[in-house]
Scaffold this motif. Structure first.
Motif, PDB file in Angstrom:
ATOM      1  N   UNK A   8       0.844  -0.981   0.039  1.00  9.01           N
ATOM      2  CA  UNK A   8      -0.172  -0.008  -0.176  1.00  9.01           C
ATOM      3  C   UNK A   8       0.917   1.081  -0.041  1.00  9.01           C
ATOM      4  N   UNK A   9       0.461   2.245  -0.728  1.00  2.54           N
ATOM      5  CA  UNK A   9       1.190   3.704  -0.838  1.00  2.54           C
ATOM      6  C   UNK A   9       0.444   4.391  -0.445  1.00  2.54           C
ATOM      7  N   UNK A  10       0.576   5.375   0.594  1.00  4.85           N
ATOM      8  CA  UNK A  10      -0.044   6.500   1.033  1.00  4.85           C
ATOM      9  C   UNK A  10       0.562   7.874   0.348  1.00  4.85           C
ATOM     10  N   UNK A  11      -0.320   8.360  -0.540  1.00  6.89           N
ATOM     11  CA  UNK A  11      -0.013   9.427  -1.115  1.00  6.89           C
ATOM     12  C   UNK A  11      -0.596  10.736  -0.835  1.00  6.89           C
ATOM     13  N   UNK A  12       0.462  11.769  -0.297  1.00  2.00           N
ATOM     14  CA  UNK A  12      -0.239  13.039   0.121  1.00  2.00           C
ATOM     15  C   UNK A  12       0.813  14.247  -0.397  1.00  2.00           C
ATOM     16  N   UNK A  13       0.360  14.897  -1.251  1.00  2.00           N
ATOM     17  CA  UNK A  13       1.056  16.107  -1.728  1.00  2.00           C
ATOM     18  C   UNK A  13       0.201  17.065  -2.499  1.00  2.00           C
ATOM     19  N   UNK A  14       0.544  18.423  -2.660  1.00  2.00           N
ATOM     20  CA  UNK A  14      -0.041  19.556  -3.291  1.00  2.00           C
ATOM     21  C   UNK A  14      -0.154  20.910  -2.584  1.00  2.00           C
ATOM     22  N   UNK A  15       0.167  20.930  -1.178  1.00  2.00           N
ATOM     23  CA  UNK A  15       0.346  22.087  -0.684  1.00  2.00           C
ATOM     24  C   UNK A  15       1.522  23.131  -1.357  1.00  2.00           C
ATOM     25  N   UNK A  16       2.570  22.508  -1.505  1.00  2.00           N
ATOM     26  CA  UNK A  16       3.653  22.945  -2.220  1.00  2.00           C
ATOM     27  C   UNK A  16       3.259  23.660  -3.591  1.00  2.00           C
ATOM     28  N   UNK A  17       2.490  22.951  -4.273  1.00  4.10           N
ATOM     29  CA  UNK A  17       2.201  23.096  -5.698  1.00  4.10           C
ATOM     30  C   UNK A  17       1.210  24.510  -5.405  1.00  4.10           C
ATOM     31  N   UNK A  18       0.153  24.519  -4.782  1.00  2.00           N
ATOM     32  CA  UNK A  18      -0.790  25.482  -4.843  1.00  2.00           C
ATOM     33  C   UNK A  18      -0.189  26.725  -3.953  1.00  2.00           C
ATOM     34  N   UNK A  19       0.750  26.526  -3.041  1.00  2.00           N
ATOM     35  CA  UNK A  19       1.340  27.725  -2.576  1.00  2.00           C
ATOM     36  C   UNK A  19       2.350  28.394  -3.558  1.00  2.00           C
ATOM     37  N   UNK A  20       2.819  27.681  -4.459  1.00  2.00           N
ATOM     38  CA  UNK A  20       3.630  28.300  -5.449  1.00  2.00           C
ATOM     39  C   UNK A  20       3.013  28.495  -6.639  1.00  2.00           C
TER      40      UNK A  20
END
Length: 500
Positions: A370-382
């Motif tokens: 299982x791979x838990x994937x969490x990302x996107x805050x850096x993207x929307x911030x920049x």
């Protein structure tokens, strides 16, 4: 979620308003050395009474943060210790350290005479969970005890004082410390000990105290962070990392060597994906490159077999919180609270494009179920658009499916722009909230996903004040919230995998 390090490496001027580099990747916060300079410039000096308390009558009422006992109380051996005054020894310093206190940006240390109860020394702008107390600051030959409490970014207490610790209860170093390659004992991880290091006057090379929590982690993080108690008068530190092939100490390989400025931690940008035994060592040097202190070898292992759950992400996954605590501590790692083993493949500063580029090396080396994937805050911030983020997450999903890995997506957490501006003087891209909602709409349509974001928000849709210090990263309660939700979801939906 910061670039290379949980705290940005831009140089701060005399106040928090003067960042030298505004082109930041992520939810980044200042490096701790820069933070110390900034806080001292920004925060006015508080008067203290003779008990060592800060006069904060014009600030908010003190709050006490509850946490697991192991996070705030040192070992029972120290708690129950009796006085052990060392006779006929002239001390140079006493190297203290303590468990991180939830939501503490800095610490206040007080030292008292046991016989008279007089406060002999007080210091409150300590940004590491440890301090080198010199004989020039207080006469270390006296019967002494010490206590600490956590303070927020405005020096308001967030905890009571810890139980008194006896200064003379610890390890004595009467000769120059020299690392002779400590005998390796059959432990998987380097271990943090809270015993005080007592250093005699004539010692020129002192022991350097490591503060990592690798022994409390189920897996060694793929991107380790090394941390230590800062050494007085240190100009820079050297970190060496070694590999022990097949546990053969006759063929040790140095695989990395780093030099970092005066500070208290180092974020390794090398991915440790090769199975086996490793160790690292830290040395402190003055401006003339004279060695001041050296640590004992700290061992760790990289495990590849039978990895059930791994987590791919940015600094929210990597760990760290309350501005000054790095991922080497377990307190702000959400994996700590999942109550099942999770391999940490987070890397501070990552965009979702970076996560995608790392997949083949960092994820497939361990082949998790299982791979838990969490990302996107850096993207929307920049200013990266939701469409780009969704494309990256889709590619990660497809890679998982190609390799029989189950992807579980976590919703993108909100931010708190007023706190970002007031605490670390960072702005966020216009329209970030709409882009975040678009990404989360996609995530919530995936077969396996967990909404970790909504429970962290206030009525405005911001990351709630009581969940964050810097406005970007969830702190203790936030990480606990994420970890518990993820752990519960995985046990409910994949019992045959996580319980086997």
């Amino acid at each position: 979620m910061k670039l290379k390090k949980f705290f940005i490496r831009t140089v701060l001027a005399v106040s928090l308003l003067n960042f030298m580099n505004a082109n930041l990747t992520f939810a980044q916060v200042p490096s701790k050395q820069a933070l110390v300079q900034t806080k001292e410039a920004k925060i006015k000096t508080d008067k203290m009474d003779n008990t060592g308390n800060i006069d904060n009558t014009d600030k908010k009422e003190k709050t006490t943060i509850l946490a697991k006992e192991e996070n705030i109380i040192p070992s029972k051996t120290l708690d129950n210790a009796t006085e052990n005054k060392v006779e006929n020894v002239e001390f140079k310093s006493a190297i203290l350290n303590w468990p991180e206190i939830p939501n503490a940006v800095m610490y206040e240390l007080i030292v008292k005479n046991i016989d008279t109860q007089e406060v002999l020394f007080t210091k409150y702008n300590i940004y590491a969970s440890g301090y080198q107390l010199d004989n020039s600051e207080v006469d270390l030959s006296q019967n002494l005890k010490w206590q600490v409490r956590g303070l927020d970014e405005n020096k308001v207490p967030v905890s009571d004082y810890t139980k008194p610790r006896l200064l003379h209860k610890g390890e004595m170093y009467k000769l120059n410390w020299q690392n002779k390659g400590d005998e390796y004992k059959l432990e998987d991880f380097s271990r943090r000990e809270y015993a005080t290091y007592l250093v005699a006057k004539d010692v020129e090379i002192s022991p350097l105290k490591i503060t990592t929590h690798f022994d409390k982690m189920d897996y060694m993080p793929v991107y380790p962070v090394y941390s230590w108690v800062p050494v007085k008068n240190a100009d820079h530190y050297k970190i060496d990392v070694f590999y022990v092939p097949k546990y053969d100490f006759n063929n040790i390989e140095k695989i990395a060597s780093y030099t970092c400025p005066q500070g208290m931690d180092y974020y390794d940008n090398k991915a440790y994906t090769k199975k086996g035994l490793y160790f690292f060592n830290v040395q402190a040097y003055d401006k003339n490159n004279h060695k001041l202190a050296e640590a004992k070898n700290s061992y760790f292992t990289v495990k590849q077999d039978n990895v059930k759950v791994a987590a791919l992400g940015d600094s929210i996954t990597h760990g760290g919180g309350a501005v000054s605590t790095p991922p080497s501590a377990t307190l702000y790692n959400w994996e700590t609270y999942a109550n099942l083993p999770v391999l940490n493949i987070g890397f501070s500063g990552n965009l979702t494009s970076n996560m995608l580029n790392r997949f083949d090396n960092d994820v497939l080396s361990f082949n998790p179920k299982i791979l838990v994937v969490m990302g996107g805050v850096n993207d929307i911030r920049t200013g990266v658009k939701a469409e780009t983020v969704i494309n990256n997450l889709t590619s990660i999903k497809q890679k998982c499916q190609q390799h029989n890995i189950i992807p579980v997506f976590l919703t993108v957490t909100s931010v708190n722009p007023p706190r970002m501006k007031s605490v670390i003087n960072l702005d966020i891209s216009e329209g970030w909230d709409k882009e975040r909602l678009k990404i989360n709409e996609w995530i919530e349509k995936q077969p396996y996903h967990v909404d970790v974001a909504s429970g962290l928000m206030d009525e405005q849709g911001y990351l709630a004040d009581n969940m964050t210090t810097d406005g970007l990263h969830p702190d203790f309660e936030g990480k606990k919230h994420i970890g518990e939700l993820v752990g519960d979801y995985l046990r409910a939906n994949f019992p045959d995998i996580v319980n086997n």
